[in-house]
Design an enzyme around this catalytic site. Sequence first.
Site, PDB file in Angstrom:
ATOM      1  N   ARG A  47       0.939  -1.338  -0.067  1.00 29.60           N
ATOM      2  CA  ARG A  47       0.112   0.056   0.160  1.00 29.60           C
ATOM      3  C   ARG A  47       0.830   1.095  -0.063  1.00 29.60           C
ATOM      4  O   ARG A  47       2.063   1.176   0.058  1.00 29.60           O
ATOM      5  CB  ARG A  47      -0.808   0.052   1.197  1.00 29.60           C
ATOM      6  N   GLY A  48       0.403   2.480   0.049  1.00 29.40           N
ATOM      7  CA  GLY A  48       1.082   3.688  -0.506  1.00 29.40           C
ATOM      8  C   GLY A  48       1.160   3.666  -1.844  1.00 29.40           C
ATOM      9  O   GLY A  48       1.530   2.899  -2.646  1.00 29.40           O
ATOM     10  N   ALA A  49       0.675   5.128  -2.236  1.00 30.66           N
ATOM     11  CA  ALA A  49       0.573   5.290  -3.733  1.00 30.66           C
ATOM     12  C   ALA A  49       1.879   4.887  -4.338  1.00 30.66           C
ATOM     13  O   ALA A  49       1.573   4.116  -5.753  1.00 30.66           O
ATOM     14  CB  ALA A  49       0.485   7.039  -4.037  1.00 30.66           C
ATOM     15  N   ARG A  90      -7.397  -0.465  -6.721  1.00 27.69           N
ATOM     16  CA  ARG A  90      -7.843   0.444  -5.755  1.00 27.69           C
ATOM     17  C   ARG A  90      -8.146   1.883  -6.597  1.00 27.69           C
ATOM     18  O   ARG A  90      -7.359   2.118  -7.656  1.00 27.69           O
ATOM     19  CB  ARG A  90      -6.748   0.733  -4.889  1.00 27.69           C
ATOM     20  N   GLN A 196      -1.872   2.332  10.025  1.00 23.53           N
ATOM     21  CA  GLN A 196      -0.532   2.516   9.266  1.00 23.53           C
ATOM     22  C   GLN A 196       0.641   3.190  10.161  1.00 23.53           C
ATOM     23  O   GLN A 196       2.000   2.895   9.730  1.00 23.53           O
ATOM     24  CB  GLN A 196      -0.681   3.025   7.966  1.00 23.53           C
ATOM     25  N   ASP A 237      -2.184  10.433  -1.805  1.00 22.32           N
ATOM     26  CA  ASP A 237      -2.286   9.446  -2.995  1.00 22.32           C
ATOM     27  C   ASP A 237      -2.662  10.303  -4.321  1.00 22.32           C
ATOM     28  O   ASP A 237      -2.647   9.565  -5.473  1.00 22.32           O
ATOM     29  CB  ASP A 237      -3.794   8.736  -2.672  1.00 22.32           C
ATOM     30  N   ASN A 246      -5.569  12.252   0.839  1.00 24.36           N
ATOM     31  CA  ASN A 246      -4.615  11.358   1.483  1.00 24.36           C
ATOM     32  C   ASN A 246      -5.486  10.715   2.438  1.00 24.36           C
ATOM     33  O   ASN A 246      -6.576  11.108   2.806  1.00 24.36           O
ATOM     34  CB  ASN A 246      -3.358  12.299   2.274  1.00 24.36           C
ATOM     35  N   LYS A 247      -4.774   9.828   3.248  1.00 24.18           N
ATOM     36  CA  LYS A 247      -5.245   9.126   4.408  1.00 24.18           C
ATOM     37  C   LYS A 247      -6.630   9.553   5.262  1.00 24.18           C
ATOM     38  O   LYS A 247      -6.229  11.095   5.491  1.00 24.18           O
ATOM     39  CB  LYS A 247      -4.289   8.375   5.187  1.00 24.18           C
TER      40      LYS A 247
HETATM   41  O1  MRU Z   1      -4.337   3.110   2.348  1.00 24.37           O
HETATM   42  P1  MRU Z   1      -3.009   3.443   2.437  1.00 24.37           P
HETATM   43  O2  MRU Z   1      -2.044   2.675   3.470  1.00 24.37           O
HETATM   44  O3  MRU Z   1      -2.432   3.035   0.949  1.00 24.37           O
HETATM   45  O4  MRU Z   1      -2.826   4.838   2.463  1.00 24.37           O
HETATM   46  C1  MRU Z   1      -1.566   5.503   2.310  1.00 24.37           C
HETATM   47  C2  MRU Z   1      -1.500   7.094   2.025  1.00 24.37           C
HETATM   48  O5  MRU Z   1      -2.403   7.659   2.483  1.00 24.37           O
HETATM   49  C3  MRU Z   1      -0.163   7.619   2.000  1.00 24.37           C
HETATM   50  O6  MRU Z   1      -0.029   8.884   2.771  1.00 24.37           O
HETATM   51  C4  MRU Z   1      -0.034   7.949   0.628  1.00 24.37           C
HETATM   52  O7  MRU Z   1      -0.429   6.733  -0.274  1.00 24.37           O
HETATM   53  C5  MRU Z   1       1.453   8.476   0.139  1.00 24.37           C
HETATM   54  S1  MRU Z   1       2.577   7.041   0.492  1.00 24.37           S
HETATM   55  C6  MRU Z   1       4.098   7.822   0.117  1.00 24.37           C
END
Ligand code: MRU
Length: 342
Positions: A47-49, A90, A196, A237, A246-247
Amino acid sequence: MIPSIEWVDEENKVKMIDQTLLPHELKFLEFEDYREVANSITVMNIRGAPAIGAAASMAMALATLEYKDLSKDEFLEKMNEAANHMRKARPTASNLFWAVNRMMKIIENSNGSPSEISEEIVEEAKLVAQEDVNVNKSIGKHGAEILADGDTVLTHCNAGSLATVQYGTALAPVRAAIEQRKKISVVADETRPRLQGARLTAYECQYDKIPVKVCADNSSGLLMKLGKIDKVIVGTDRVSSDAVFNKIGTYLVALAAKDNNIPFYVACPRSTLSLKDTIDDVEIEQRDSGEVSKILGKVQVTPEGVECLNYAFDITPFRLVTGIITEDGVFTPEEMLKKYKE
Ligand code: MRU
């Protein structure tokens, strides 16, 4: 931190850390089928963009290997099918679509045979991963300039090494500033419901000996008021022409930062910018109610049968953003739009 994902050349496989098991177990998953990689993105093994972007590139490489013995027409049809499958993994992270489109552009423009294209795409997927690390180091270099010796940085979710191939985006300035011998510490919001911050940001900071403390999500406003936070840096993201996605919880952190005159920065590679979009164009992922009702899928915290709202991301308007840190520098939202909006 070791890479979150890599291409295993000898075996034509994708190898990734299973992030659902951290911090308790550092275990690797290996995939040879692109559909399994799509699933690993959906269930958040990875996970993470930017990490999702790298995984999607490698998944496309696996698909070319699966179909390289077909006729060119059949190959193109199957690759379009694979691309559409990957795009559904996603909905919110720009990097997923950016990576799949980057691969499809090469596939569609190539005059080579399917097997030649496959070789090219495998190399391109490895390049995407390598570029990610280089880009993150540049984000670190530019972002370190906003950090003063002694700063405490609040971050939300995990936008560190684990959310990228390596080095991270929001944590890149922290890493770079520490490499410059500044004393920097991190406060990680726990980040309900998938935790996370508590699980992953705390894990990788501890792994790399970056001073870190975890706080409950709802305490960051107080910590700011008490003068315990100097700067906020988060990842994203997707950046549209008017906001940062973002999250879930990022928006509240940004509001608290504004109210306490604390600079709020967003760190991301160019591949996360989606400036043709406005807020209304972006789908905010909604995940299973059970992620909220049961802590880590185990301990039920709500009465049985009560439905929970589980939006995975939120929207922070540009008016709350002090700066956006990319591989090219640190920009106000207006400067960023001017630089990139072509
Ligand atoms: O749901 P996730 O864990 O994929 O969400 C991740 C985030 O919100 C991060 O802040 C974002 O993807 C940037 S990662 C460098």
